[in-house]
Design an enzyme around this catalytic site. Sequence first.
Site, PDB file in Angstrom:
ATOM      1  N   HIS A  60      36.545  32.210  21.153  1.00  0.00           N
ATOM      2  CA  HIS A  60      35.985  30.879  20.911  1.00  0.00           C
ATOM      3  C   HIS A  60      37.032  30.066  20.136  1.00  0.00           C
ATOM      4  CE1 HIS A  60      31.689  31.380  22.165  1.00  0.00           C
ATOM      5  NE2 HIS A  60      32.108  32.642  22.168  1.00  0.00           N
TER       6      HIS A  60
ATOM      7  N   SER B 108      29.120  45.024  20.032  1.00  0.00           N
ATOM      8  CA  SER B 108      28.529  43.719  19.766  1.00  0.00           C
ATOM      9  C   SER B 108      28.367  43.466  18.266  1.00  0.00           C
ATOM     10  CB  SER B 108      27.158  43.639  20.442  1.00  0.00           C
ATOM     11  OG  SER B 108      26.543  42.399  20.184  1.00  0.00           O
TER      12      SER B 108
ATOM     13  N   TYR C 196      64.576  34.407  33.659  1.00  0.00           N
ATOM     14  CA  TYR C 196      64.196  34.314  32.247  1.00  0.00           C
ATOM     15  C   TYR C 196      64.058  35.720  31.644  1.00  0.00           C
ATOM     16  CZ  TYR C 196      61.491  33.271  28.052  1.00  0.00           C
ATOM     17  OH  TYR C 196      61.047  33.190  26.756  1.00  0.00           O
TER      18      TYR C 196
ATOM     19  N   GLY D 116      34.326  36.696  19.869  1.00  0.00           N
ATOM     20  CA  GLY D 116      35.340  37.167  20.801  1.00  0.00           C
ATOM     21  C   GLY D 116      35.318  38.654  21.075  1.00  0.00           C
TER      22      GLY D 116
ATOM     23  N   ASP E  12      55.431  27.076  32.534  1.00  0.00           N
ATOM     24  CA  ASP E  12      55.985  28.425  32.380  1.00  0.00           C
ATOM     25  C   ASP E  12      54.949  29.502  32.714  1.00  0.00           C
ATOM     26  OD1 ASP E  12      58.561  27.754  31.606  1.00  0.00           O
ATOM     27  OD2 ASP E  12      58.099  27.768  29.468  1.00  0.00           O
TER      28      ASP E  12
ATOM     29  N   ASP F 225      28.931  40.161  26.030  1.00  0.00           N
ATOM     30  CA  ASP F 225      29.630  39.633  27.214  1.00  0.00           C
ATOM     31  C   ASP F 225      30.015  40.731  28.211  1.00  0.00           C
ATOM     32  OD1 ASP F 225      29.851  36.792  26.470  1.00  0.00           O
ATOM     33  OD2 ASP F 225      31.083  37.550  24.829  1.00  0.00           O
TER      34      ASP F 225
ATOM     35  N   HIS G 226      31.145  26.331  26.858  1.00  0.00           N
ATOM     36  CA  HIS G 226      31.155  27.679  26.291  1.00  0.00           C
ATOM     37  C   HIS G 226      32.529  27.983  25.708  1.00  0.00           C
ATOM     38  CE1 HIS G 226      30.153  32.241  27.044  1.00  0.00           C
ATOM     39  NE2 HIS G 226      30.625  32.016  25.831  1.00  0.00           N
TER      40      HIS G 226
ATOM     41  N   HIS H 127      38.003  37.310  25.772  1.00  0.00           N
ATOM     42  CA  HIS H 127      37.144  36.139  25.582  1.00  0.00           C
ATOM     43  C   HIS H 127      37.186  35.744  24.122  1.00  0.00           C
ATOM     44  CE1 HIS H 127      33.864  33.352  25.636  1.00  0.00           C
ATOM     45  NE2 HIS H 127      33.042  34.149  24.952  1.00  0.00           N
TER      46      HIS H 127
END
Length: 236
Positions: A99, A47, A231, A30, A122, A78, A173, A97
């Site tokens: 997983h 990375s 809300y 991620g 919502d 990514d 993915h 991103h």
Amino acid sequence: MKSEYLELKRACYEANMELPNLDLVVYTFGNVSAVNREKAVFAIKPSGLPYKDLKPEDIVIVDYDNQVVEGKMRPSSDTKTHAFLYKHWQKIGGICHTHSTYAVSWAQSQMDIPIFGTTHADHNTKDIPCAPPMSDELIAGDYEHMTGQQILDCFSEKNLSYEEVEMVLIGNHGPFTWGKDPAKAVYNSRVLEEIARMAYLTLQINPHANRLKASLIRKHYERKHGAGAYYGQEGS
């Protein structure tokens, strides 16, 4: 020499550190990015760096053409996907991103997540889209760049607005989410994981469960996001 990107790096770092706190990632899975539109750059996690070792000064600054502007480490693998989305969708300020288990499970099933209940409504009035897996030709090419194109094509084909639907699954993915800033992108990632889990359990209990009816979809979305939203607390 003091970096001009300290605030951007800090925002990116704090958002990334929320991922393990929210059980959205394990190990080095991620990443989150944060954009500075005025300078046309974004900050992103390095990375393969474990979250326990991550420091604000490790965050890498990259431009929209994927060139490192500041930082000693390689940016996330990514990065090209993030850059593609920032280039094409001008109103997003952060991208996430992960997983995460349930969202990835839906992505591996190559299925949209149906809108079964008010928790989903919502946040979205539509099913959460799943983009089809990439072709062999594109996989062999500029894979991460084309992942961004996958997302744009999916939204175009399904006639969706990225300002309303702030999340997507990539077939086989996993999920990408975005928002006005990196914190909102992470929030959307956690919401997506919970909606994915609820939808899975719903279908386990009743494989023929009905979708939420249109009147409840409109009511729940508009009370949070509509012109007459009521809300939460005023000014919050």
